[in-house]
Scaffold this motif. Structure first.
Motif, PDB file in Angstrom:
ATOM      1  N   ASP A  94       1.023  -1.078  -0.095  1.00  0.00           N
ATOM      2  CA  ASP A  94       0.092  -0.178  -0.066  1.00  0.00           C
ATOM      3  C   ASP A  94       1.043   1.146  -0.055  1.00  0.00           C
ATOM      4  O   ASP A  94       1.533   1.486   1.045  1.00  0.00           O
ATOM      5  N   ARG A  95       1.013   1.848  -1.166  1.00  0.00           N
ATOM      6  CA  ARG A  95       1.991   2.974  -1.162  1.00  0.00           C
ATOM      7  C   ARG A  95       1.645   4.307  -0.550  1.00  0.00           C
ATOM      8  O   ARG A  95       2.119   5.129  -0.922  1.00  0.00           O
ATOM      9  N   ARG A  96       0.392   4.407  -0.066  1.00  0.00           N
ATOM     10  CA  ARG A  96      -0.364   5.645   0.194  1.00  0.00           C
ATOM     11  C   ARG A  96       0.922   6.338   1.644  1.00  0.00           C
ATOM     12  O   ARG A  96       1.498   5.360   2.152  1.00  0.00           O
ATOM     13  N   THR A  97       0.520   7.361   1.777  1.00  0.00           N
ATOM     14  CA  THR A  97       1.587   8.085   2.991  1.00  0.00           C
ATOM     15  C   THR A  97       1.052   7.596   4.198  1.00  0.00           C
ATOM     16  O   THR A  97       0.013   7.025   4.601  1.00  0.00           O
ATOM     17  N   LEU A 109      -1.914  -5.546   5.643  1.00  0.00           N
ATOM     18  CA  LEU A 109      -0.630  -5.785   5.093  1.00  0.00           C
ATOM     19  C   LEU A 109       0.232  -7.073   5.972  1.00  0.00           C
ATOM     20  O   LEU A 109       0.798  -7.592   5.517  1.00  0.00           O
ATOM     21  N   MET A 110      -0.027  -6.750   7.345  1.00  0.00           N
ATOM     22  CA  MET A 110       0.675  -7.547   8.441  1.00  0.00           C
ATOM     23  C   MET A 110       0.147  -8.992   8.056  1.00  0.00           C
ATOM     24  O   MET A 110       0.790 -10.071   8.229  1.00  0.00           O
ATOM     25  N   GLU A 111      -1.086  -9.265   7.925  1.00  0.00           N
ATOM     26  CA  GLU A 111      -1.662 -10.518   7.758  1.00  0.00           C
ATOM     27  C   GLU A 111      -1.110 -11.313   6.444  1.00  0.00           C
ATOM     28  O   GLU A 111      -0.958 -12.402   6.429  1.00  0.00           O
ATOM     29  N   VAL A 137      12.083 -20.315   2.162  1.00  0.00           N
ATOM     30  CA  VAL A 137      12.596 -19.037   1.566  1.00  0.00           C
ATOM     31  C   VAL A 137      11.486 -17.878   1.591  1.00  0.00           C
ATOM     32  O   VAL A 137      10.565 -18.149   0.859  1.00  0.00           O
ATOM     33  N   ASN A 138      11.873 -16.892   2.234  1.00  0.00           N
ATOM     34  CA  ASN A 138      10.746 -15.971   2.434  1.00  0.00           C
ATOM     35  C   ASN A 138      11.432 -14.553   1.244  1.00  0.00           C
ATOM     36  O   ASN A 138      12.405 -14.530   1.497  1.00  0.00           O
ATOM     37  N   ILE A 139      10.102 -14.059   0.978  1.00  0.00           N
ATOM     38  CA  ILE A 139      10.717 -13.027  -0.272  1.00  0.00           C
ATOM     39  C   ILE A 139      10.490 -11.561   0.576  1.00  0.00           C
ATOM     40  O   ILE A 139       9.374 -11.539   0.873  1.00  0.00           O
ATOM     41  N   THR A 140      11.290 -11.091   0.991  1.00  0.00           N
ATOM     42  CA  THR A 140      11.330  -9.731   1.746  1.00  0.00           C
ATOM     43  C   THR A 140      11.613  -8.617   0.798  1.00  0.00           C
ATOM     44  O   THR A 140      11.088  -8.498  -0.205  1.00  0.00           O
ATOM     45  N   SER A 141      12.362  -7.625   1.105  1.00  0.00           N
ATOM     46  CA  SER A 141      12.616  -6.347   0.472  1.00  0.00           C
ATOM     47  C   SER A 141      13.791  -5.564   1.039  1.00  0.00           C
ATOM     48  O   SER A 141      14.146  -5.750   2.120  1.00  0.00           O
ATOM     49  N   ILE A 142      14.459  -4.878   0.123  1.00  0.00           N
ATOM     50  CA  ILE A 142      15.497  -3.957   0.528  1.00  0.00           C
ATOM     51  C   ILE A 142      14.795  -2.851   1.508  1.00  0.00           C
ATOM     52  O   ILE A 142      15.425  -2.105   2.087  1.00  0.00           O
ATOM     53  N   ALA A 143      13.603  -2.884   1.258  1.00  0.00           N
ATOM     54  CA  ALA A 143      12.944  -1.865   2.221  1.00  0.00           C
ATOM     55  C   ALA A 143      13.200  -1.948   3.638  1.00  0.00           C
ATOM     56  O   ALA A 143      13.239  -1.087   4.481  1.00  0.00           O
ATOM     57  N   SER A 144      13.604  -3.091   4.021  1.00  0.00           N
ATOM     58  CA  SER A 144      13.958  -3.344   5.357  1.00  0.00           C
ATOM     59  C   SER A 144      15.129  -2.691   5.755  1.00  0.00           C
ATOM     60  O   SER A 144      15.740  -2.437   6.969  1.00  0.00           O
ATOM     61  N   GLU A 145      16.082  -2.283   4.589  1.00  0.00           N
ATOM     62  CA  GLU A 145      17.430  -1.969   4.934  1.00  0.00           C
ATOM     63  C   GLU A 145      17.311  -0.248   4.588  1.00  0.00           C
ATOM     64  O   GLU A 145      18.387   0.354   5.050  1.00  0.00           O
ATOM     65  N   ILE A 146      16.459   0.405   3.866  1.00  0.00           N
ATOM     66  CA  ILE A 146      16.605   1.657   3.556  1.00  0.00           C
ATOM     67  C   ILE A 146      15.065   2.247   4.050  1.00  0.00           C
ATOM     68  O   ILE A 146      14.381   1.712   4.251  1.00  0.00           O
ATOM     69  N   THR A 154       7.363  -1.411   4.701  1.00  0.00           N
ATOM     70  CA  THR A 154       8.714  -1.652   5.315  1.00  0.00           C
ATOM     71  C   THR A 154       8.543  -2.414   6.567  1.00  0.00           C
ATOM     72  O   THR A 154       9.425  -3.421   6.969  1.00  0.00           O
ATOM     73  N   ALA A 155       7.696  -2.085   7.476  1.00  0.00           N
ATOM     74  CA  ALA A 155       7.599  -2.960   8.841  1.00  0.00           C
ATOM     75  C   ALA A 155       7.096  -4.396   8.763  1.00  0.00           C
ATOM     76  O   ALA A 155       7.701  -5.202   9.257  1.00  0.00           O
ATOM     77  N   SER A 156       6.403  -4.657   7.778  1.00  0.00           N
ATOM     78  CA  SER A 156       6.006  -5.974   7.470  1.00  0.00           C
ATOM     79  C   SER A 156       6.979  -6.802   7.042  1.00  0.00           C
ATOM     80  O   SER A 156       7.450  -7.840   7.199  1.00  0.00           O
ATOM     81  N   LYS A 157       8.020  -6.066   5.993  1.00  0.00           N
ATOM     82  CA  LYS A 157       9.025  -6.927   5.480  1.00  0.00           C
ATOM     83  C   LYS A 157      10.029  -7.019   6.641  1.00  0.00           C
ATOM     84  O   LYS A 157      10.824  -8.175   6.669  1.00  0.00           O
ATOM     85  N   ALA A 158      10.479  -5.977   7.451  1.00  0.00           N
ATOM     86  CA  ALA A 158      11.300  -6.015   8.468  1.00  0.00           C
ATOM     87  C   ALA A 158      11.117  -7.239   9.301  1.00  0.00           C
ATOM     88  O   ALA A 158      11.949  -7.908   9.693  1.00  0.00           O
ATOM     89  N   ALA A 159       9.899  -7.352   9.685  1.00  0.00           N
ATOM     90  CA  ALA A 159       9.422  -8.365  10.678  1.00  0.00           C
ATOM     91  C   ALA A 159       9.683  -9.727  10.135  1.00  0.00           C
ATOM     92  O   ALA A 159      10.068 -10.685  10.800  1.00  0.00           O
TER      93      ALA A 159
END
Length: 250
Positions: A94-97, A109-111, A137-146, A154-159
């Motif tokens: 969800d790319r909204r602010t 998103l967390m679900e 193998v879980n597909i996450t994102s570099i959003a966890s790093e930046i 970002t929170a969901s992928k970092a988790a």
């Protein structure tokens, strides 16, 4: 391109496999010899995707957020093929602010991005123990790093990165490895409009990545295949960043 047979005799389940990265991951695992279950919610789209893949590939349409559907799907997999490899690829964004995202949006998103992958791993592990081989193998994102906004995603992928490390510790004694692949900017169907309409994104990647370009979906699939194979047998609890040098390029 012809690949080896590193996954001959293995059985994999790839979520979100009807298109994009999920489809390319499923195709690569099949090319390396695995029997692949393609998952998604659209049965017809899955059938079309499976028709493009050579090998003993199957479709299994269910919503990963529907617990009863997950129970039924894993019972069917267990009774027919068993399971060696789980790729948690399906996800939502969800790319909204930050100010625009409500509590219910965050929960959804967390679900999709965290709770469902955790639950699928929980259901997959007993099947892997039965067969004496396990790769998650879980597909996450570099959003966890930046930090570029997009806080809920970002929170969901970092988790999910955190879950990856924890499950690696818990399942290691069973010989099951648990890793994540964190893609950078990937030119999937979902991103093509962005790529074609916003030249600034491509210009940004040309400056910001070491390789100066978007990733192609098959380049993410190769990393997943490595972690799913015997070649990745001593890698666990790791997040493999596949981003063309985005995170490290300054």
């Amino acid at each position: 391109m012809t690949w080896g047979a590193r996954l001959e005799g293995r059985v994999a389940l790839v979520t979100g496999a009807a298109r994009g990265m999920g489809f390319e991951i499923a195709r690569r695992l099949a090319d390396e010899g695995a029997t692949v279950w393609l998952n998604g919610r659209d049965a017809e789209a899955l059938r079309r995707a499976a028709a493009e893949i050579e090998g003993d590939d199957r479709t299994i349409a269910f919503d990963i957020c529907d617990e009863e559907a997950c129970i039924e799907a894993f019972a069917m997999i267990r009774s027919t093929t068993g399971l060696d490899i789980l790729v948690n690829n399906a996800g939502a964004r969800d790319r909204r602010t930050f100010d625009s995202i409500e509590r219910a949006d965050m929960a959804r998103l967390m679900e999709v991005n965290l709770v469902a992958p955790f639950d699928l791993a929980r259901r997959a592990a007993p099947l892997m123990r039965e067969r004496g081989y396990g790769r998650i193998v879980n597909i996450t994102s570099i959003a966890s790093e930046i930090a570029r906004g997009d806080a809920a995603y970002t929170a969901s992928k970092a988790a999910l990165d955190g879950v990856t490390r924890s499950l690696a510790a818990e399942l290691g004694p069973d010989g099951i490895t648990v890793n994540a692949v964190a893609p950078g900017f990937v030119l999937t169907e979902a991103n093509k409009d962005w790529f074609e309409k916003d030249g600034e994104v491509s210009e940004h990647l040309a400056r910001r990545t070491s390789l100066g370009r978007w990733a192609e979906p098959h380049e993410i699939a190769g990393a997943v295949a490595f972690l799913a194979s015997e070649d990745g047998s001593y890698v666990t609890g790791h997040t493999l960043v596949v981003d063309g040098g985005y995170v490290t390029h300054f």
